[in-house]
Design an enzyme around this catalytic site. Structure first.
Site, PDB file in Angstrom:
ATOM      1  N   ARG A 125      41.251  43.018  22.255  1.00 33.14           N
ATOM      2  CA  ARG A 125      39.874  43.537  22.687  1.00 33.14           C
ATOM      3  C   ARG A 125      39.320  44.611  21.976  1.00 33.14           C
ATOM      4  NH1 ARG A 125      36.242  44.234  25.010  1.00 33.14           N
ATOM      5  NH2 ARG A 125      36.205  45.265  27.127  1.00 33.14           N
TER       6      ARG A 125
ATOM      7  N   ASP B 276      36.533  34.567  33.046  1.00 35.12           N
ATOM      8  CA  ASP B 276      36.194  35.357  34.188  1.00 35.12           C
ATOM      9  C   ASP B 276      35.149  34.726  35.053  1.00 35.12           C
ATOM     10  OD1 ASP B 276      36.119  38.383  34.777  1.00 35.12           O
ATOM     11  OD2 ASP B 276      34.202  37.556  35.407  1.00 35.12           O
TER      12      ASP B 276
ATOM     13  N   TYR C 118      27.560  39.255  42.862  1.00 36.15           N
ATOM     14  CA  TYR C 118      27.282  39.975  41.328  1.00 36.15           C
ATOM     15  C   TYR C 118      25.993  39.749  41.018  1.00 36.15           C
ATOM     16  CZ  TYR C 118      32.263  41.487  41.015  1.00 36.15           C
ATOM     17  OH  TYR C 118      33.599  41.934  41.418  1.00 36.15           O
TER      18      TYR C 118
ATOM     19  N   ARG D 235      44.107  44.951  30.593  1.00 34.61           N
ATOM     20  CA  ARG D 235      44.126  46.069  29.697  1.00 34.61           C
ATOM     21  C   ARG D 235      45.459  46.792  29.867  1.00 34.61           C
ATOM     22  NH1 ARG D 235      38.633  48.307  32.006  1.00 34.61           N
ATOM     23  NH2 ARG D 235      39.615  47.027  33.547  1.00 34.61           N
TER      24      ARG D 235
ATOM     25  N   ARG E 262      45.079  38.239  37.738  1.00 35.92           N
ATOM     26  CA  ARG E 262      44.588  38.985  36.523  1.00 35.92           C
ATOM     27  C   ARG E 262      45.924  39.710  35.953  1.00 35.92           C
ATOM     28  NH1 ARG E 262      40.158  43.041  37.326  1.00 35.92           N
ATOM     29  NH2 ARG E 262      38.592  41.873  38.360  1.00 35.92           N
TER      30      ARG E 262
HETATM   31  O1  CP3 Z   1      45.026  36.718  33.319  1.00 35.16           O
HETATM   32  C1  CP3 Z   1      44.310  36.544  34.339  1.00 35.16           C
HETATM   33  O2  CP3 Z   1      44.608  36.801  35.565  1.00 35.16           O
HETATM   34  C2  CP3 Z   1      43.132  35.663  34.250  1.00 35.16           C
HETATM   35  C3  CP3 Z   1      41.940  36.774  34.137  1.00 35.16           C
HETATM   36  C4  CP3 Z   1      41.006  37.038  35.126  1.00 35.16           C
HETATM   37  C5  CP3 Z   1      39.775  37.925  34.457  1.00 35.16           C
HETATM   38  N1  CP3 Z   1      38.843  37.796  35.417  1.00 35.16           N
HETATM   39  C6  CP3 Z   1      39.914  38.556  33.243  1.00 35.16           C
HETATM   40  C7  CP3 Z   1      39.151  39.836  33.248  1.00 35.16           C
HETATM   41  C8  CP3 Z   1      40.478  36.752  36.124  1.00 35.16           C
HETATM   42  C9  CP3 Z   1      41.190  35.676  37.271  1.00 35.16           C
HETATM   43  C10 CP3 Z   1      39.380  37.277  36.798  1.00 35.16           C
HETATM   44  C11 CP3 Z   1      38.609  37.002  38.131  1.00 35.16           C
HETATM   45  C12 CP3 Z   1      37.565  37.860  38.331  1.00 35.16           C
HETATM   46  N2  CP3 Z   1      36.482  38.576  37.777  1.00 35.16           N
HETATM   47  C13 CP3 Z   1      37.203  38.255  39.755  1.00 35.16           C
HETATM   48  C14 CP3 Z   1      38.111  37.394  40.866  1.00 35.16           C
HETATM   49  C15 CP3 Z   1      39.354  37.985  40.925  1.00 35.16           C
HETATM   50  C16 CP3 Z   1      39.549  39.528  41.383  1.00 35.16           C
HETATM   51  O3  CP3 Z   1      40.207  40.245  40.621  1.00 35.16           O
HETATM   52  O4  CP3 Z   1      39.215  39.880  42.614  1.00 35.16           O
HETATM   53  C17 CP3 Z   1      36.410  39.101  39.896  1.00 35.16           C
HETATM   54  C18 CP3 Z   1      35.904  39.624  41.186  1.00 35.16           C
HETATM   55  C19 CP3 Z   1      35.933  39.431  38.292  1.00 35.16           C
HETATM   56  C20 CP3 Z   1      34.589  40.130  38.062  1.00 35.16           C
HETATM   57  C21 CP3 Z   1      35.159  40.975  36.874  1.00 35.16           C
HETATM   58  N3  CP3 Z   1      35.401  40.918  35.595  1.00 35.16           N
HETATM   59  C22 CP3 Z   1      35.666  42.416  37.403  1.00 35.16           C
HETATM   60  C23 CP3 Z   1      35.620  43.103  38.778  1.00 35.16           C
HETATM   61  C24 CP3 Z   1      36.175  42.989  36.129  1.00 35.16           C
HETATM   62  C25 CP3 Z   1      36.841  44.409  36.080  1.00 35.16           C
HETATM   63  C26 CP3 Z   1      36.039  45.546  35.442  1.00 35.16           C
HETATM   64  C27 CP3 Z   1      36.764  46.625  34.922  1.00 35.16           C
HETATM   65  O5  CP3 Z   1      36.422  47.220  34.080  1.00 35.16           O
HETATM   66  O6  CP3 Z   1      38.069  46.696  35.545  1.00 35.16           O
HETATM   67  C28 CP3 Z   1      36.137  42.181  35.231  1.00 35.16           C
HETATM   68  C29 CP3 Z   1      36.487  42.259  33.724  1.00 35.16           C
HETATM   69  C30 CP3 Z   1      37.756  41.669  33.486  1.00 35.16           C
HETATM   70  N4  CP3 Z   1      37.834  40.292  33.784  1.00 35.16           N
HETATM   71  C31 CP3 Z   1      38.811  42.233  32.832  1.00 35.16           C
HETATM   72  C32 CP3 Z   1      39.667  41.158  32.579  1.00 35.16           C
HETATM   73  C33 CP3 Z   1      40.965  41.185  31.927  1.00 35.16           C
HETATM   74  C34 CP3 Z   1      38.839  43.527  32.239  1.00 35.16           C
HETATM   75  C35 CP3 Z   1      37.852  44.020  31.315  1.00 35.16           C
HETATM   76  C36 CP3 Z   1      38.121  44.090  29.693  1.00 35.16           C
HETATM   77  O7  CP3 Z   1      39.085  43.606  29.277  1.00 35.16           O
HETATM   78  O8  CP3 Z   1      37.395  45.005  29.396  1.00 35.16           O
END
Ligand code: CP3
Length: 323
Positions: free
Chosen positions: A15, A51, A128, A6, A2
């Site tokens: 975004r 994601d 999920y 943000r 990740r």
């Molecule tokens: O640059 C990178 O590292 C790639 C991007 C990446 C995202 N999601 C983008 C993202 C990766 C590798 C993931 C994997 C992901 N998504 C996982 C496994 C890894 C981990 O962190 O445990 C999981 C469990 C998810 C599900 C998910 N999606 C979550 C828990 C969230 C966060 C919610 C929050 O509000 O913080 C997301 C959203 C998400 N995925 C964001 C990003 C950059 C933030 C959302 C946004 O931009 O509004």
């Protein structure tokens, strides 16, 4: 891990104009966001912006990213009968936008750094899909595994086949390595971990057509590493709750290790960041087989300059351990 997100003003600017799923589904934008951390913080690998939840979305579930609530599905899977709603044929075809993003990203990277593709592990995806939203106790998915294990296994099997297909397509599209995220593996009791999580990761690893691309498995919270050594993967990702040197001596030389700085160290003063980075390097010790990384994703309030500083520290400090 990740590393896009943000905490970067350049990401937030995109975004503001684009919702999360549109960003994932627009190769030009997804590739732009993928390359941002390479240019801005100087990391040695890009991880494709996407994601893990694009798989359930491609199966027809309605995904929403709600600010402050995280990902939600308003139509969660709760029973065997609900499985019939999932459109499980041609999932990877509906994820063609991911493959397109890989191709555009590889062009933009022009060989500067390798590109990592990823998928959620079946257990974390199922969590999920069944809970429908973030959860503290995981009581809904656990209710399913204890009251209707057959339905849980059917769901996990469906997901495993999709993950195999999806990761193989990502490798074919140009990813240089793939990572499997089992973020919620650590909530399972030892027996259940084997039955509902690791068995399916094993199934996937055995079916990947890697063409030499390393496979990374990150099963967060799984500290009994002995359970991971027999997986057909090359790298094991560690969160920050383990000493990486201790992990190394338990695992032997069969796998490389990735990790494992606590991402919250990035909130500390510079001297502390350097000290903690050196501690991870020192704990692993000399020799190859260590991929320096955080133990989980970068948090949204992290100061960008601290991430840049960490990368500089690792580049400066690590060569002496690699002789
Ligand atoms: O640059 C990178 O590292 C790639 C991007 C990446 C995202 N999601 C983008 C993202 C990766 C590798 C993931 C994997 C992901 N998504 C996982 C496994 C890894 C981990 O962190 O445990 C999981 C469990 C998810 C599900 C998910 N999606 C979550 C828990 C969230 C966060 C919610 C929050 O509000 O913080 C997301 C959203 C998400 N995925 C964001 C990003 C950059 C933030 C959302 C946004 O931009 O509004």
């Amino acid at each position: 891990m990740r590393q896009a997100g943000r905490y970067l003003p350049e990401y937030r600017a995109i975004r503001e104009k684009t919702d999360f799923l549109t960003l994932c589904k627009t190769p030009e934008l997804a590739s732009e966001v993928t390359v941002q951390p390479v240019d801005i913080i100087g990391v040695d690998a890009a991880i494709l912006f996407s994601d893990i939840l694009v798989i359930p979305e491609a199966m027809g579930m309605h995904l929403e990213m709600i600010e402050s609530k995280g990902p939600t599905f308003d139509d969660p899977i709760r029973s065997q009968a609900d499985l019939a709603r999932l459109n499980t044929e041609g999932v990877t075809d509906r994820l063609q936008y991911v493959m397109d993003a890989i191709k555009v990203t590889k062009e933009k990277l022009a060989g500067r750094v390798p590109l990592i593709g990823f998928s959620g592990a079946p257990w974390t995806l199922a969590t999920y899909m069944v809970e429908g939203k973030g959860t503290r106790n995981f009581d809904v998915i656990k209710q399913m595994i204890y009251t209707d294990p057959a339905a849980a296994h059917d769901l996990l099997r469906i997901l495993s086949d999709s993950v195999v297909d999806y990761l193989n397509a990502k490798i074919r599209a140009g990813c240089d390595a793939v990572q499997i995220f089992d973020t919620w593996a650590g909530i399972l009791a030892p027996n259940d971990l084997e039955e509902f999580s690791l068995r399916y990761i094993k199934y996937i690893c055995e079916r990947l057509e890697t063409n030499g691309a390393p496979v990374i498995v990150f099963a967060k919270g799984v500290n009994s590493l002995e359970k991971l050594v027999d997986l057909k993967c090359d790298v094991i990702g560690l969160d920050w709750t383990m000493d990486i040197g201790d992990a190394r001596s338990r695992i032997g030389n069969t796998k490389a290790l990735q990790g494992n700085l606590d991402p919250c160290v990035l909130f500390a003063p510079k001297e502390k960041i350097k000290q903690e980075a050196e501690r991870v390097l020192e704990n692993y010790g000399t020799g190859s087989g260590h991929v320096f990384n955080l133990g989980h994703g970068i948090l949204p309030t992290t100061p960008v300059e601290n991430t840049q500083y960490l990368v500089r520290c690792v580049k400066e400090l690590s060569p002496k351990y690699h002789r």
